[in-house]
Motif scaffolding. Structure first.
Motif, PDB file in Angstrom:
ATOM      1  N   PHE A 181     -24.167 -20.402 -20.030  1.00  0.00           N
ATOM      2  CA  PHE A 181     -23.300 -19.579 -20.862  1.00  0.00           C
ATOM      3  C   PHE A 181     -22.756 -18.434 -20.019  1.00  0.00           C
ATOM      4  O   PHE A 181     -23.523 -17.664 -19.435  1.00  0.00           O
ATOM      5  CB  PHE A 181     -24.066 -19.011 -22.061  1.00  0.00           C
ATOM      6  N   LYS A 182     -21.428 -18.341 -19.962  1.00  0.00           N
ATOM      7  CA  LYS A 182     -20.783 -17.232 -19.282  1.00  0.00           C
ATOM      8  C   LYS A 182     -20.403 -16.164 -20.313  1.00  0.00           C
ATOM      9  O   LYS A 182     -20.589 -16.330 -21.519  1.00  0.00           O
ATOM     10  CB  LYS A 182     -19.542 -17.728 -18.538  1.00  0.00           C
ATOM     11  N   TRP A 183     -19.852 -15.066 -19.801  1.00  0.00           N
ATOM     12  CA  TRP A 183     -19.488 -13.920 -20.647  1.00  0.00           C
ATOM     13  C   TRP A 183     -18.706 -14.345 -21.887  1.00  0.00           C
ATOM     14  O   TRP A 183     -19.043 -13.957 -23.010  1.00  0.00           O
ATOM     15  CB  TRP A 183     -18.679 -12.929 -19.801  1.00  0.00           C
ATOM     16  N   ASN A 184     -17.667 -15.168 -21.697  1.00  0.00           N
ATOM     17  CA  ASN A 184     -16.810 -15.519 -22.836  1.00  0.00           C
ATOM     18  C   ASN A 184     -17.376 -16.641 -23.700  1.00  0.00           C
ATOM     19  O   ASN A 184     -16.727 -17.104 -24.634  1.00  0.00           O
ATOM     20  CB  ASN A 184     -15.397 -15.880 -22.365  1.00  0.00           C
ATOM     21  N   ASP A 185     -18.598 -17.092 -23.389  1.00  0.00           N
ATOM     22  CA  ASP A 185     -19.285 -18.083 -24.217  1.00  0.00           C
ATOM     23  C   ASP A 185     -20.295 -17.420 -25.150  1.00  0.00           C
ATOM     24  O   ASP A 185     -20.799 -18.066 -26.073  1.00  0.00           O
ATOM     25  CB  ASP A 185     -20.055 -19.091 -23.357  1.00  0.00           C
ATOM     26  N   ILE A 244     -24.609  -4.280 -18.318  1.00  0.00           N
ATOM     27  CA  ILE A 244     -24.189  -5.657 -18.539  1.00  0.00           C
ATOM     28  C   ILE A 244     -22.684  -5.736 -18.301  1.00  0.00           C
ATOM     29  O   ILE A 244     -21.918  -4.981 -18.873  1.00  0.00           O
ATOM     30  CB  ILE A 244     -24.507  -6.108 -19.974  1.00  0.00           C
ATOM     31  N   ASN A 245     -22.251  -6.661 -17.447  1.00  0.00           N
ATOM     32  CA  ASN A 245     -20.820  -6.782 -17.166  1.00  0.00           C
ATOM     33  C   ASN A 245     -20.381  -8.237 -17.267  1.00  0.00           C
ATOM     34  O   ASN A 245     -21.165  -9.123 -17.631  1.00  0.00           O
ATOM     35  CB  ASN A 245     -20.482  -6.202 -15.787  1.00  0.00           C
ATOM     36  N   THR A 246     -19.123  -8.477 -16.940  1.00  0.00           N
ATOM     37  CA  THR A 246     -18.546  -9.805 -17.139  1.00  0.00           C
ATOM     38  C   THR A 246     -19.140 -10.877 -16.242  1.00  0.00           C
ATOM     39  O   THR A 246     -18.832 -12.059 -16.420  1.00  0.00           O
ATOM     40  CB  THR A 246     -17.023  -9.762 -16.919  1.00  0.00           C
ATOM     41  N   SER A 247     -19.979 -10.498 -15.305  1.00  0.00           N
ATOM     42  CA  SER A 247     -20.605 -11.490 -14.423  1.00  0.00           C
ATOM     43  C   SER A 247     -21.888 -12.060 -15.024  1.00  0.00           C
ATOM     44  O   SER A 247     -22.483 -12.976 -14.467  1.00  0.00           O
ATOM     45  CB  SER A 247     -20.914 -10.874 -13.056  1.00  0.00           C
ATOM     46  N   VAL A 248     -22.311 -11.529 -16.171  1.00  0.00           N
ATOM     47  CA  VAL A 248     -23.569 -11.970 -16.765  1.00  0.00           C
ATOM     48  C   VAL A 248     -23.485 -13.445 -17.164  1.00  0.00           C
ATOM     49  O   VAL A 248     -22.463 -13.918 -17.660  1.00  0.00           O
ATOM     50  CB  VAL A 248     -23.933 -11.101 -17.992  1.00  0.00           C
TER      51      VAL A 248
END
Length: 446
Positions: free
Chosen positions: A174-178, A160-164
């Protein structure tokens, strides 16, 4: 209860951090009003917090061990999820048996987030159980999407990375920082939390009768509520402070104009870095609006010199205190905005009090709550964090201007704030959904 009916006895177990104890106490209080007796239990290390709660007829207190009876901060230790399961499973089981032997048979065991093993304890003792969600239904839907043992993102993807991204029914992307930080590999206790949430999902998948009590508002999260089987709205569980000491700020608030004061508080767990404190104080100065700021370091002997000087400089605009009765403050007519970490209890309190939010999330479910505030519920804005996870002074000023300058967006926010305030008011009144739902729930307890 009518003559001849017995009062069902509910054992409610929760962690001892304030964000778990407060809604658990409020649930206990409302269950008693609906016709139950309740034993509220928490860890031995946190039991002293229960002793400070006001006495209520029908409510008793108990404790269980998590293997760290002398450590109030053990919950943050790596591997704590495994420790509490190992020690508390036996301890809670013993508590259920002891209560029964003393003539207080437990008719239902209610457990909060992070204690999924309590459902196994209840099953082994032939006692029905229910999960009490102290976070939003939306967050729990995200946990399910990540951690269910079938097609959960964690189960099928080890990278799982920041592109999820994640799309849930009826909600924006929903993006990573959400996402709640607990489901992200960058969180220090990622493996512990995934273990806990996978256990929660397993319990609900294996028991078709499992019930989930959700501390939310009617209509606030309709699609997420639909995704949780056998879910019941039991919120908003907010209340006045437990103490007669309301804090020293109310005389100061009484001297301020209506809707003019910025209230700033980041909850009982969040720890602000020096950089964030500096930016926050400068940002509040730049707005030149009166503010009430809660900083838990007030009065510290070894306080940082720069922070101390800044506090003295901003004193012409606002008041800085170490504690206050939050709901009473939010309901004060002088409050025009709430700058908050967006913990779920604080979010619900702002909805119930009818106060706009500037969300400055740090960790856990706060990121998700802040997204919902801005993009779904429309009752505030979310502040942008820089690469060092700091909200800069200009961003603080920008957000406060959006919410309080009387422009078109401020008017839309105010309209939504009032809408949700009325929903909350209807929910908690006599004969409202909170009371009605709990009475129906208790009818099914033998």
């Amino acid at each position: 209860m009518t003559m001849g009916q017995s009062y069902p006895h509910i054992l409610l177990v929760c962690q001892s951090v304030q964000g778990h104890l407060n809604p658990s106490f409020q649930l206990a209080n409302n269950l008693i009003s609906a016709g139950a007796r309740v034993t509220l239990a928490t860890t031995v290390s946190g039991f002293h917090k229960l002793k400070s709660l006001p006495p209520i007829h029908g409510l008793s207190f108990a404790s269980f061990t998590d293997g760290h009876d002398d450590d109030n901060h053990a919950i943050w230790n790596p591997g704590y999820a495994y420790d509490i399961e190992r020690f508390a499973s036996e301890s809670i089981g013993t508590l259920v048996k002891t209560l029964s032997e003393n003539g207080n048979k437990v008719n239902l065991l209610v457990y909060t987030l992070y204690l999924p093993f309590a459902a196994d304890v209840a099953r082994d003792l032939n006692v029905p159980s229910a999960l009490f969600l102290i976070q939003s239904a939306t967050c729990f839907s995200i946990y399910n999407r990540f951690c269910n043992r079938g097609d959960g993102i964690v189960a099928v993807n080890n990278d799982i990375n920041t592109s999820v991204t994640l799309k849930l029914p009826g909600l924006p992307m929903f993006k990573w920082n959400d996402l709640p930080t607990f489901v992200l590999p960058t969180y220090p206790r990622f493996s512990d939390m995934c273990y806990v949430y996978q256990d929660h999902m397993n319990v609900l998948e294996e028991d078709s009768n499992a019930c989930v009590l959700v501390n939310t508002l009617d209509g606030l999260e309709p699609d997420s509520m639909k995704s949780i089987k056998n879910s019941i709205v039991v919120g908003p569980l907010v209340s006045s402070t437990f103490s007669d000491n309301k804090g020293s700020c109310f005389e100061w608030l009484d001297s301020k104009q209506e809707n003019s004061v910025v209230y700033v508080s980041f909850g009982s767990l969040a720890v602000l870095t020096k950089t964030q404190k500096v930016e926050l104080l400068h940002g509040l100065m730049k707005t030149q609006r009166p503010f009430l700021l809660v900083l838990r370091d007030v009065g510290e002997v070894d306080e940082d010199v720069e922070i101390k000087q800044l506090k003295e400089k901003v004193s012409e605009y606002g008041l800085i205190v170490g504690w206050c009765a939050q709901l009473e403050v939010l309901k004060h007519s002088a409050i025009g905005c709430f700058v908050t970490h967006c913990g779920w209890n604080s979010t619900l309190e702002s909805l119930a009090a009818g106060v706009a939010i500037v969300g400055c999330p740090q960790f856990s479910d706060q990121t998700t709550n802040a997204k919902m505030v801005e993009e779904v519920w429309g009752n505030g804005v979310r502040a942008f964090l820089d690469e060092e996870m700091v909200v800069k002074r200009d961003e603080i000023k920008r957000c406060l201007d959006v919410v309080m300058d009387g422009g078109e967006r401020a008017k839309d926010i105010k309209k939504n704030v009032e809408k949700w305030r009325k929903v909350a008011e209807e929910s908690v009144k006599d004969g409202g959904s909170l009371q009605t739902n709990l009475k129906l729930f208790l009818k099914n307890i033998s």
